[in-house]
Design an enzyme around this catalytic site. Structure first.
Site, mmCIF file in Angstrom:
data_model
loop_
_atom_site.group_PDB
_atom_site.id
_atom_site.type_symbol
_atom_site.label_atom_id
_atom_site.label_comp_id
_atom_site.label_asym_id
_atom_site.label_seq_id
_atom_site.Cartn_x
_atom_site.Cartn_y
_atom_site.Cartn_z
ATOM 1 N N HIS A 1 2.397 -6.177 -4.272
ATOM 2 C CA HIS A 1 2.776 -5.999 -2.865
ATOM 3 C C HIS A 1 1.521 -5.857 -1.981
ATOM 4 O O HIS A 1 1.275 -6.666 -1.094
ATOM 5 C CB HIS A 1 3.623 -4.730 -2.694
ATOM 6 C CG HIS A 1 4.898 -4.695 -3.464
ATOM 7 N ND1 HIS A 1 5.933 -5.604 -3.295
ATOM 8 C CD2 HIS A 1 5.337 -3.832 -4.422
ATOM 9 C CE1 HIS A 1 6.937 -5.298 -4.113
ATOM 10 N NE2 HIS A 1 6.606 -4.239 -4.800
HETATM 11 O O1 RIB Z 1 7.391 -1.374 -1.120
HETATM 12 C C1 RIB Z 1 6.094 -1.540 -1.630
HETATM 13 C C2 RIB Z 1 5.139 -0.633 -0.928
HETATM 14 O O2 RIB Z 1 5.515 0.720 -1.160
HETATM 15 C C3 RIB Z 1 3.702 -0.745 -1.461
HETATM 16 O O3 RIB Z 1 2.812 -0.452 -0.418
HETATM 17 C C4 RIB Z 1 3.634 0.323 -2.502
HETATM 18 O O4 RIB Z 1 2.308 0.841 -2.657
HETATM 19 C C5 RIB Z 1 4.506 1.381 -1.902
HETATM 20 O O5 RIB Z 1 3.707 2.126 -1.016
#
Ligand code: RIB
Ligand code: CA
Length: 312
Positions: A241
């Site tokens: 992500h």
């Molecule tokens: O949904 C994914 C996000 O939420 C990413 O930034 C992960 O690190 C969590 O913070």
């Protein structure tokens, strides 16, 4: 190559750490500061993780600034089930030698004011720090060259709830302030980030054999999330992500972007943090929310190859 000055706003978190490693390994970027915010883990833990990671990577030249220890309005939520209590999975980071340099919100306001139009903000945690900067000094976020945000889910399901992604769920009021700030915004939602996957095989066959400090950190840090997926009876993988938000700064050509009218739900019992997209064919003034560039598709193979090359 002229480097792009960037500020990373993070809640380290395993994929935040991978994003920091990608940014530090990319010659296109000059990381001028790392800010931390309460999110995956409490602020104190995340800040220590950012400092410890820079110590491990021998990059204590980069200043760390601690930000908000709670969301603007809602009760704090964490994601330790994914990232582990430490936020770094099974990895053990060295004691930091450097002190926190200052307050993250002050750093954001001051730096954007001193260098208008030059700094790219890459925000990969809840948006509390950015929202506080905008509230304290209206117009601050518009002074950024670009604000790249990992957050939200457009067509994809959420991950914290059926409709909300963690960063926007953890501080929906902050997300709404950033969406309405008029900043040059690029949202990198789950619709794109779920396409970029680090598999157990990538870790076992391409990362572990490197046997470096950095590769061993990645192997150890990803153990919790791999184990969680096994317990859920799902293929053990790590979604990249946050690294993809950094990817949007170093290789924007790998993303396909659509401009969508979006707003953020800030009060729904079932829908808190949801990105509401207005696709009605209405003239702009009648559309809900603001027009925001959203990454909807990514060349996942090319990004994974870039990621693996750059972080090691
Ligand atoms: O949904 C994914 C996000 O939420 C990413 O930034 C992960 O690190 C969590 O913070
Ligand atoms: Ca994060």
């Amino acid at each position: 190559m002229n480097t792009q000055p960037v500020i990373l706003d993070t809640d380290p978190g395993v994929d935040d750490a991978l994003a920091i490693m990608l940014a530090l390994g990319s010659p296109e970027l000059d990381v001028i500061g790392i800010c931390t915010v309460s999110g995956n883990v409490p602020l104190k833990t995340g800040t220590r993780n950012a400092q410890g990671l820079l110590q491990l990577l021998e990059r204590t030249d980069i200043p760390v600034f601690a930000g908000a220890d709670q969301p603007l309005k809602r009760d704090p939520v964490f994601a330790t089930e994914v990232h582990g209590e430490s936020g770094m999975g099974q990895a053990v980071l060295p004691e930091p030698s450097q002190e926190v340099k200052g307050d993250a919100v002050d750093f954001l306001i001051q730096t954007l004011s001193d260098q208008p139009g030059e700094i790219t903000i890459i925000a990969v945690g809840p948006l509390t720090n950015l929202a506080l900067a905008e509230q304290r000094q209206p117009g601050t976020l518009q002074k950024a060259r670009q604000v790249i945000v990992m957050g939200g889910a457009i067509v994809e399901t959420g991950n914290s709830t059926p409709v909300a992604e963690f960063n926007f769920y953890a501080d929906p009021h902050a997300a709404q302030i950033v969406v309405h700030s008029g900043a040059a915004l690029l949202v990198v939602p789950l619709d794109a980030t779920r396409q970029v996957i680090l598999s157990e095989s990538n870790i076992e066959n391409q990362i572990a054999p490197l046997q470096t400090v950095a590769s061993q950190f990645v192997v150890d840090a990803t153990q919790n999330v791999l184990a969680l997926y096994r317990q859920l009876g799902r293929e053990p993988i790590v979604y990249l992500h946050d690294p993809l938000a950094v990817g949007a700064a170093i290789a924007p050509e790998l993303l396909r972007v659509e401009t969508l009218y979006i707003d953020i739900e800030t009060s729904g019992d079932l829908t808190l943090g949801q990105v509401v997209t207005d696709r009605r064919s209405l003239p702009p003034p009648h559309r809900l929310g603001k027009p925001v560039d959203c990454a909807i598709h990514v060349n996942a193979e090319a990004f994974l190859s870039l990621f693996l090359k750059r972080i090691f």
